[in-house]
Design an enzyme around this catalytic site. Structure first.
Site, PDB file in Angstrom:
ATOM      1  N   ASP A 417      36.476   3.781 -42.675  1.00 53.07           N
ATOM      2  CA  ASP A 417      37.443   2.857 -42.093  1.00 53.07           C
ATOM      3  C   ASP A 417      37.722   1.743 -43.099  1.00 53.07           C
ATOM      4  O   ASP A 417      36.946   1.537 -44.034  1.00 53.07           O
ATOM      5  CB  ASP A 417      36.865   2.217 -40.821  1.00 53.07           C
ATOM      6  CG  ASP A 417      36.901   3.173 -39.638  1.00 53.07           C
ATOM      7  OD1 ASP A 417      37.686   4.126 -39.691  1.00 53.07           O
ATOM      8  OD2 ASP A 417      36.140   2.958 -38.691  1.00 53.07           O
ATOM      9  N   ASP A 726      34.085   3.237 -35.485  1.00 50.48           N
ATOM     10  CA  ASP A 726      33.597   2.187 -34.582  1.00 50.48           C
ATOM     11  C   ASP A 726      34.174   2.293 -33.171  1.00 50.48           C
ATOM     12  O   ASP A 726      33.623   1.735 -32.238  1.00 50.48           O
ATOM     13  CB  ASP A 726      33.891   0.793 -35.155  1.00 50.48           C
ATOM     14  CG  ASP A 726      35.374   0.613 -35.496  1.00 50.48           C
ATOM     15  OD1 ASP A 726      36.189   1.460 -35.088  1.00 50.48           O
ATOM     16  OD2 ASP A 726      35.711  -0.378 -36.177  1.00 50.48           O
ATOM     17  N   ASP A 730      36.886   7.453 -32.003  1.00 48.23           N
ATOM     18  CA  ASP A 730      36.321   8.011 -33.239  1.00 48.23           C
ATOM     19  C   ASP A 730      35.210   9.014 -32.942  1.00 48.23           C
ATOM     20  O   ASP A 730      34.763   9.719 -33.855  1.00 48.23           O
ATOM     21  CB  ASP A 730      35.748   6.893 -34.128  1.00 48.23           C
ATOM     22  CG  ASP A 730      36.829   6.051 -34.778  1.00 48.23           C
ATOM     23  OD1 ASP A 730      37.905   6.614 -35.062  1.00 48.23           O
ATOM     24  OD2 ASP A 730      36.613   4.854 -34.987  1.00 48.23           O
TER      25      ASP A 730
END
Length: 1010
Positions: A417, A726, A730
């Site tokens: 990310d 997070d 996901d």
């Protein structure tokens, strides 16, 4: 398709694979507990109905008399929560009535002082449950006993004990068997935070500190921390599969307000009133009844168990062969005693003497078994993994699955990310446009018309999951802003513009909320203020801009959104994104009050209109790169691990951050498909995705499903993929990846549960440290295997050759147990605790099918083993003349020679331990003085060897050596250092040695199949 394999000991091997029987038993227990809970509910309802009939209260449940400090007790709350008894809740006055009985303010929560919290905990219990009693120590011993390696040793111990007592009596005959038994025993024996509202402000506490009466906000991805009832909610969907077994999402509202502990928030937002905690919840009962010990064993442990078993079986086969040869030699008259007489003569040798001689021969065979069994291997793995997990915690990584330690060392790509991992996640609004005017400074409220400010304040205050708390004492100086980093940045900006958060929230009635959605990249809210209804939207700037048909300028004039205006705003967004700013647009539209659905059920299904919006503002939020990220990315690239950024942000923002971090080397690399939008990737066919995935370095505006598709495509290409995540969405990508890395600070409970490792500080540099540790685990195990097998091969060859040629062995069982167990145990501790080095990150990742024992290890092993075997066999056959022992008696000369062989062999292992530290480096002493544990263990081993030779001669069948013979032994050991340097100059083929042996078989098999 599930595959099963025959294993020697199912309780010790292949623990990481799915144990279908155990899983079925666990699910059966869950079903049983659920069934019991339903029976208890039915019985309780029946009892309540009976009591009501008896006292004639059919229509109304009377309020209970005071119980302790509250007007309602644990049993009444449990009956409401567990039975989902809506009518009983209504009789108590609904959620408001229940909160009054529990002395809770639905908006401000409970008083947060310790006395009040303690009183509630004493009255209603704590949010913990009794852990299932662990298996007893005897159960663990029983499991350890069942290992084949140890069974071989146990049989050897029993045989050696009986034989020793038979031939040498009880006083001295127990040495060999007792020491083997000691080896067996040594191997066996060694072998959430939650946000709550208290005192009117959000407070983060441990989930175990939640008490009945607490008001708990719920957001997407949260786990429901206790049983409770819904206070308010918008589009709240709960995944109750962990409790009901049904995978469908259950929507909660005022008609279905009951929430069960342990369930997950799948959609929407809400707040709940806690009515049951700990063992008084169904989740608590379930957790108290099910042990979560999976008995996981990692792939590397499985492979090592296989190696240990294979070596044990080979040793057993060799021992049986030697036994047969020695028995044939004995009974054909080819075996002589220490004086030189033939031991067996047919018709002359008595039965008793023959039995004693046969017992000694069997003892030699037992000794060979002892040599072959690598007792230290299981211990080495245990020590390495335990040490690494503890050290990884210090490096901000919490390992949830042991196998991830090893797999991370094989990672070939990391999909990371951007926000919070590569960047600091400390966001500030640094640029703002209202209409076509750039506000400079961005918090200059004097540049805005009051009506524009009012609309902006309303949109920001109502369309947020964050909160602004202004204490009565201290005012704005001690103001606390909560929420996601983006929410906090926008709220802080609005406060500087003069927003009164509490006042706006009190004056506005929120009709419906559409929570921020990572698929649509925006969130909305419908707000009623007097007779006006405004629908506010906030989200990704270019997406919200696409829905706007007008904009408000700074003078509160509505302007139509022409092509020129759209081009201006798009250019402004791109310019901000190119400077790595996150761009967020705020827009609204008016709506007729008459068109708003009247009923709550209809309103919950209401789709907020998202067209014909009026653009209020575009803000640019700065989220600086973390320090050290550039170095971490460079280290990964040098280590053969490709870093890919997958973000929901604008492609220009992602590109700017990627250039800053070093993921993109230069501007010229920023072309498709190296950088790509999620929607462009998802429309490709599966084959095209596999081809494109190899080239992707940056994916912008990606949805969680795009991340999942990328992971699948990379894995199809043979990559070992690590993924950071997070959010709740996901979870599929984290689960699909070889290693799922959840963020410890920003990560939701769902993401953490789907992960293998939790990165506690959300920092990409910590991810790189995990890769280092993963490689270190594998490297340390390989070092120990090389060291262990050198010992075993040398000792086995020496004893087998000596036994077959002369009918006796120079190394007895007690001596070999010192070499094979104590030294290997200490060796395991020394080599397993080698810290990771920079050299590890200069290698390529370990392949999925790369052999455990590499060509380099075979080369090092054979060089040392051949040297040791050669020297010690020369000592064995020519020792009397070399050591000038011809003038000594035959018995004493043999004892000195055998002691010399034993001492030289041990010192060879001590010196070879240094060689094992660096299997592929010339300088094996790098950093050795900093590894105090290694130096200490080597020192202890040497001291123990001196004690054994000089003081424990009777126990080990040795004699004291002169200082000259000690010097000779040390010189023999010392030669292993220059020999290792010479050995490392010998080139080895890249193709594993095993491939040369299996290739003919593969050809033959291919020929048969053809």
């Amino acid at each position: 398709m599930q595959q099963a394999a025959l294993v020697l000991n199912a309780s010790r091997r292949f623990r990481y694979t799915l144990d279908l029987r155990k899983e079925e038993e666990k699910e059966q227990r869950r079903r049983t507990i659920r069934a019991h809970a339903q029976v208890i509910r039915a019985a309780l309802l029946f009892k309540l109905a009976g009591e009501q009939a008896t006292i004639g209260c059919i229509c109304k449940i009377s309020l209970p008399s005071p119980i302790g400090d509250y007007l309602i007790g644990v049993e009444q709350l449990a009956s409401i929560s567990r039975d989902h008894n809506f009518s009983a809740l209504q009789e108590y006055g609904g959620v408001k009535g229940l909160s009054d009985l529990l002395e809770t303010n639905l908006e401000k929560g409970i008083d947060g002082d310790d006395a009040n919290v303690t009183k509630r905990r004493n009255m209603f219990g704590s949010n913990t449950y009794p852990r299932k009693k662990g298996r007893s120590f005897l159960m663990f011993l029983w499991e350890a006993w069942q290992d084949l390696t140890l069974i071989i040793l146990i049989v050897a111990a029993a045989a050696s004990l009986a034989l020793g007592i038979k031939t040498e009596g009880v006083e001295e005959g127990w040495y060999d068997g007792g020491s083997i038994a000691f080896a067996v025993f040594l191997v066996i024996f060694v072998t959430g935070r939650q946000l709550v509202i208290r005192d009117g402000r959000p407070v983060e506490i441990s989930i175990f500190d939640i008490v009945v009466g607490d008001v708990v906000p719920l957001n997407i991805g949260d786990q429901v921390p206790a049983d409770g009832v819904l206070i308010t909610g918008h589009s709240l969907g709960i995944d109750e599969s962990s409790m009901t077994g049904e995978s469908k999402i259950v929507h909660k509202d005022q008609k279905a307000p009951f929430l069960m502990s342990g369930c997950k928030v799948a959609d929407g937002v809400g707040t709940m009133l806690v009515t049951g905690v700990g063992i008084n919840t169904e989740w608590g009962l379930l957790m108290a009844s099910i042990s979560e010990d999976t008995g996981e064993e990692t792939p590397l442990q499985v492979r090592l168990n296989g190696v240990a078993t294979f070596i044990g079986i080979v040793g057993l086969g060799v021992a049986v062969s030697v036994l047969a040869v020695l028995l044939i030699r004995y009974f054909t008259g080819h075996t002589r005693d220490s004086v030189g007489n033939v031991q067996f003569r047919r018709g002359v040798t008595s039965v008793g003497d023959a039995v004693d001689d046969v017992i000694k021969i069997i003892t030699i065979a037992v000794t060979i078994v002892v040599v072959a069994v690598p007792e230290g291997l299981p211990l080495a793995v245990t020590l390495t993994l335990a040490y690494s997990m503890r050290k990884m915690m210090a490096d901000k990584a919490l390992v949830r699955r042991l196998s991830a330690c090893e797999t991370m060392g094989s990672a070939t790509t990391i999909c990371s990310d951007k926000t919070g991992t590569l960047t600091l996640n400390e966001m500030t609004v640094v640029e703002a446009y209202v209409g076509r005017k750039k506000i400079d400074p961005p918090d200059g409220s004097s540049q805005l018309h009051p009506d524009v400010s009012s609309l902006l304040h309303e949109g920001i205050a109502c369309n947020t999951l964050g909160n602004v708390f202004v204490p009565k004492v201290g005012g704005e100086e001690k103001m606390e802003i909560s929420g996601s980093p983006t929410e906090k940045a926008i709220l802080a900006w609005a406060v500087k513009l003069g927003m009164k958060f509490d006042v706006i929230r009190e004056e506005s009635k929120i009709l419906h909320v559409f929570p921020f959605n990572s698929e649509k990249k925006r969130g909305g809210v419908a707000v009623q203020n007097d007779t006006k209804v405004h629908i506010h939207w906030k989200g990704a700037a270019e997406i919200v801009l696409g829905s706007c048909t007008e904009y408000v300028d700074s003078n509160d004039c509505f302007q139509p959104m022409g092509e020129e205006d759209k081009e201006f705003f798009s250019k402004s967004i791109n310019q901000m994104a190119a400077r790595s700013l996150r761009c967020v647009a705020i827009a609204y539209r008016s709506f007729d009050l008459e068109k708003v659905p009247n009923h709550e059920e209809q309103r919950d299904q209401w789709v907020l209109p998202e067209n014909d919006l009026v653009l209020l503002s575009i803000v640019g939020i700065k989220d600086p790169c973390r320090s050290g990220v550039q170095d971490a990315v460079r280290i990964c690239m040098n280590a053969g691990v490709k870093v890919r950024m997958v973000t929901g942000d604008n492609l220009q923002t992602a590109k700017a951050i990627a250039l800053e971090c070093g993921i993109l080397a230069s501007e010229s690399d920023a072309t498709e498909p190296t950088i790509i939008e999620g929607r462009a990737f998802r429309v490709l066919s599966e084959k095209e995705r596999e081809q494109v995935a190899k080239k992707i370095l940056v994916m912008g505006r990606s949805s969680p499903n795009d991340k999942l598709l990328l992971v699948q495509a990379l894995r199809m290409n043979g990559e070992v993929v690590a993924v950071t995540g997070d959010g709740t969405n996901d979870a599929p990508a984290l689960h699909e990846a070889d290693i799922g890395l959840a963020m410890g600070i920003q990560g939701t409970e769902v993401a953490k549960e789907s992960s293998d490792i939790i990165i506690l500080d959300d920092n990409f540099a910590s991810v790189v440290k995990v890769v280092r540790w993963g490689r270190s685990v594998y490297a340390n195990i390989q070092k120990f295997i090389q060291f262990q097998l050198t010992v075993n091969v040398a000792a086995l060859v020496i004893n087998v050759v000596a036994a077959v040629s002369s009918g006796d062995v120079p190394l007895n069982a007690v001596q070999l147990l010192w070499v094979n167990l104590i030294m290997d145990t200490l060796g395991a501790l020394a080599l397993a605790t080698e810290p990771p080095t920079d050299h590890l990150m200069e290698r390529s990742p370990v392949g999925r099918r790369e052999p455990l024992i590499t060509n380099i290890m075979w080369r090092n092993l054979l060089v040392q083993a051949l040297y040791q075997v050669g020297v010690l066999l020369v000592l064995n056959f020519c020792g009397r003349s070399i050591l000038h022992l011809k003038d000594e008696t035959r018995k004493h000369a043999t004892e000195v020679k055998n002691t010399m062989i034993f001492n030289s062999f041990v010192l060879c292992q001590i010196f070879n331990e240094f060689n094992a530290r660096k299997p592929d480096e010339i300088n094996v002493f790098t950093g050795v003085t900093k590894n105090y544990l290694f130096m200490g263990i080597v020192g202890i081993t040497f001291v123990l060897q001196i004690i054994i030779i000089e003081f424990l001669g009777k126990f080990t069948s040795t004699v004291k050596l002169s200082w000259k013979l000690w010097m000779v032994s040390a010189a023999i050991g010392l030669v292993s250092w220059p020999l290792a340097v010479i050995g490392k100059l010998i080139p080895v083929p890249e193709k594993p040695f095993a491939g040369f042996f299996t290739k003919p078989f593969r050809r033959r098999r291919a020929g048969h199949s053809a």
